[in-house]
Scaffold this active site. Structure first.
Site, PDB file in Angstrom:
ATOM      1  N   LYS A  39       0.835  -1.192   0.000  1.00  0.00           N
ATOM      2  CA  LYS A  39       0.000   0.000   0.000  1.00  0.00           C
ATOM      3  C   LYS A  39       0.875   1.249   0.000  1.00  0.00           C
ATOM      4  O   LYS A  39       2.081   1.187   0.270  1.00  0.00           O
ATOM      5  CB  LYS A  39      -0.915   0.006   1.233  1.00  0.00           C
ATOM      6  CG  LYS A  39      -0.159   0.074   2.550  1.00  0.00           C
ATOM      7  CD  LYS A  39      -1.101   0.070   3.742  1.00  0.00           C
ATOM      8  CE  LYS A  39      -0.311   0.157   5.046  1.00  0.00           C
ATOM      9  NZ  LYS A  39      -1.181   0.260   6.229  1.00  0.00           N
ATOM     10  N   ARG A 136     -10.255   0.668  14.809  1.00  0.00           N
ATOM     11  CA  ARG A 136     -10.375   1.325  13.504  1.00  0.00           C
ATOM     12  C   ARG A 136     -11.466   0.586  12.729  1.00  0.00           C
ATOM     13  O   ARG A 136     -12.578   0.455  13.231  1.00  0.00           O
ATOM     14  CB  ARG A 136      -9.019   1.336  12.794  1.00  0.00           C
ATOM     15  CG  ARG A 136      -7.961   2.074  13.622  1.00  0.00           C
ATOM     16  CD  ARG A 136      -6.670   2.328  12.888  1.00  0.00           C
ATOM     17  NE  ARG A 136      -6.176   1.207  12.119  1.00  0.00           N
ATOM     18  CZ  ARG A 136      -4.923   1.117  11.656  1.00  0.00           C
ATOM     19  NH1 ARG A 136      -4.065   2.083  11.898  1.00  0.00           N
ATOM     20  NH2 ARG A 136      -4.529   0.072  10.954  1.00  0.00           N
ATOM     21  N   TYR A 269      15.721  29.863   7.875  1.00  0.00           N
ATOM     22  CA  TYR A 269      14.620  30.690   8.368  1.00  0.00           C
ATOM     23  C   TYR A 269      14.583  30.766   9.891  1.00  0.00           C
ATOM     24  O   TYR A 269      14.779  29.769  10.586  1.00  0.00           O
ATOM     25  CB  TYR A 269      13.283  30.129   7.883  1.00  0.00           C
ATOM     26  CG  TYR A 269      13.082  30.218   6.395  1.00  0.00           C
ATOM     27  CD1 TYR A 269      13.179  31.434   5.719  1.00  0.00           C
ATOM     28  CD2 TYR A 269      12.772  29.081   5.650  1.00  0.00           C
ATOM     29  CE1 TYR A 269      12.984  31.512   4.354  1.00  0.00           C
ATOM     30  CE2 TYR A 269      12.564  29.151   4.277  1.00  0.00           C
ATOM     31  CZ  TYR A 269      12.679  30.374   3.631  1.00  0.00           C
ATOM     32  OH  TYR A 269      12.485  30.447   2.281  1.00  0.00           O
ATOM     33  N   MET A 316      11.646  24.032   2.156  1.00  0.00           N
ATOM     34  CA  MET A 316      10.901  23.219   1.219  1.00  0.00           C
ATOM     35  C   MET A 316      11.805  22.452   0.253  1.00  0.00           C
ATOM     36  O   MET A 316      11.530  21.299  -0.083  1.00  0.00           O
ATOM     37  CB  MET A 316       9.921  24.087   0.417  1.00  0.00           C
ATOM     38  CG  MET A 316       9.059  23.296  -0.552  1.00  0.00           C
ATOM     39  SD  MET A 316       7.910  24.320  -1.499  1.00  0.00           S
ATOM     40  CE  MET A 316       6.791  24.854  -0.211  1.00  0.00           C
TER      41      MET A 316
END
Length: 388
Positions: A39, A136, A269, A316
């Protein structure tokens, strides 16, 4: 800077390592068979090449979350049994039945699957899932008898064929916890109820990767192994090598900039890091846009045989490492253009190092590596193995 002979950003997938891992799991789980869980694009490794390699190595089944994932494998020529177990009201059950997928059923899905089977005039293959405590999907225990009754009725009409009973474990990665014992007992009771209802159960499956390695009583007929086939350990006190596994993914890139900076120089940053002394910084052109965790400051990167820490905030598209010395940028030994390995491979950082820095688990680190990072497959076998 010399000529670069490897991709700017690459996730190398060693399919021989994956085959080794499948064989290792097969030996541990014997006589139970293996469902290789592919998956989420095989945890970021690539569903189709991984599926083929896993089947080549002896996996008997494939597991996916969504019907669409299983259909894609069928269209690519995979003929082995494929189980899909996570559905919504928008799931294309007709495609699942048409392509011969095994479908996990927790309750509400049964009537939708039966409607598709009627439309296609073809029985659906189903595995009934009992919630043994994970909370779940899975049928609540107090509704299990009713689900079994409906399934038997549909099976007698020739609309479905119930081949499996399954559940999922909550804390198997912590083997000492008693909740797994309770889940195993609940599962045994659910299987017994199914057999008493007249269902000929072909495959009982409960074990995930941690239970495969730590709980032989959970093996039953089939073990569902995801993390383990990718060569990663689910245990906090055991690494891959302790389990006889080999990591499959190596994430690497190229040092794209190298420069000298003075003491007190801000990095990235927010200036969360300032250099303590004059040093050389290296720019590594991957970031959270490539799936590298933004908070993984301090994680190691391997360059020219040595580990260097990530400093400052990860952006990023890039992150910064500190080489810890001066005089490198303009020297013949400049690391500019050198290969930088974030994790995987001999002598490189482990994915667990990055998981620790990001306060997460190794599953997440490999799975989140984005499509912007080129997958490079090593040791591909050219024959098309459709089944086990």
């Amino acid at each position: 800077m010399g000529r670069v002979t490897f991709p700017e950003r690459a996730a190398e997938i060693d399919l021989d390592a994956l085959r080794h891992n499948v064989r290792q799991v097969r030996d541990v789980a014997h006589p139970a068979r293996i469902m290789a869980v592919v998956k989420a694009d095989a945890y970021g490794h690539g569903a189709l090449p991984v599926a083929r390699a896993a089947l080549e190595a002896g996996a008997a089944w494939l597991g996916v979350a969504h019907v669409s994932e299983g259909v894609a494998l069928r269209k690519a020529g995979i003929e082995a049994p494929i189980l899909a177990w996570l559905h919504t009201a928008g799931t294309d059950f007709t495609a699942g039945v048409e392509h011969g997928l095994d479908l996990g059923i927790s309750g509400w899905e049964l009537d939708h699957v039966v409607a598709s089977a009627r439309e296609l005039e073809r029985p659906a293959i189903v595995h009934l899932k009992i919630d043994t405590g994970l909370g779940r999907n899975g049928c609540p225990p107090d509704k299990w008898e009713a689900l079994l009754s409906r399934a038997v009725e549909y099976q007698e009409e020739g609309l479905i064929r119930v081949v499996g009973i399954f559940s999922h474990l909550a804390v198997a990665d912590e083997p000492a916890r008693p909740e797994t014992d309770a889940q195993v007992q609940a599962f045994r009771e659910a299987v017994a109820a199914a057999e008493n209802a007249g269902i000929d159960v072909e495959v009982r499956h409960l074990a995930n990767t941690p239970a495969t390695f730590s709980r032989p009583d959970c093996h039953f007929d089939l073990v569902r192994v995801g993390l383990g086939i990718y060569g990663l350990s689910p245990f906090s006190d055991q690494g891959s090598a302790d389990l006889g596994l080999k990591p499959v993914m190596t994430l690497s890139t190229i040092v794209s900039s190298c420069k000298e900076v003075p003491a007190g120089h801000g990095v990235s940053y927010g200036y969360t890091h300032r250099t303590a002394k004059p040093t050389t910084l290296g720019l590594i052109p991957v970031g959270y846009g490539d799936g590298v965790p933004r908070i993984a400051t301090g994680a190691p990167v391997l360059v020219n045989g040595r580990m260097y820490p990530v400093i400052g905030r990860i952006a990023m598209d890039q992150l910064v490492i500190d080489f810890g010395t001066t005089g490198l940028a303009d020297s013949p030994d400049s690391p500019l253009g050198a290969r930088a390995v974030l994790f995987g491979g001999v002598g490189a950082p482990a994915v667990e190092d990055w998981a620790a820095a990001a306060q997460t688990i190794n599953y997440e680190v490999v799975t989140r590596i984005s499509d912007r990072v080129e997958r490079v497959y090593l040791n591909v076998v050219q024959e098309n193995h459709g089944g086990a």
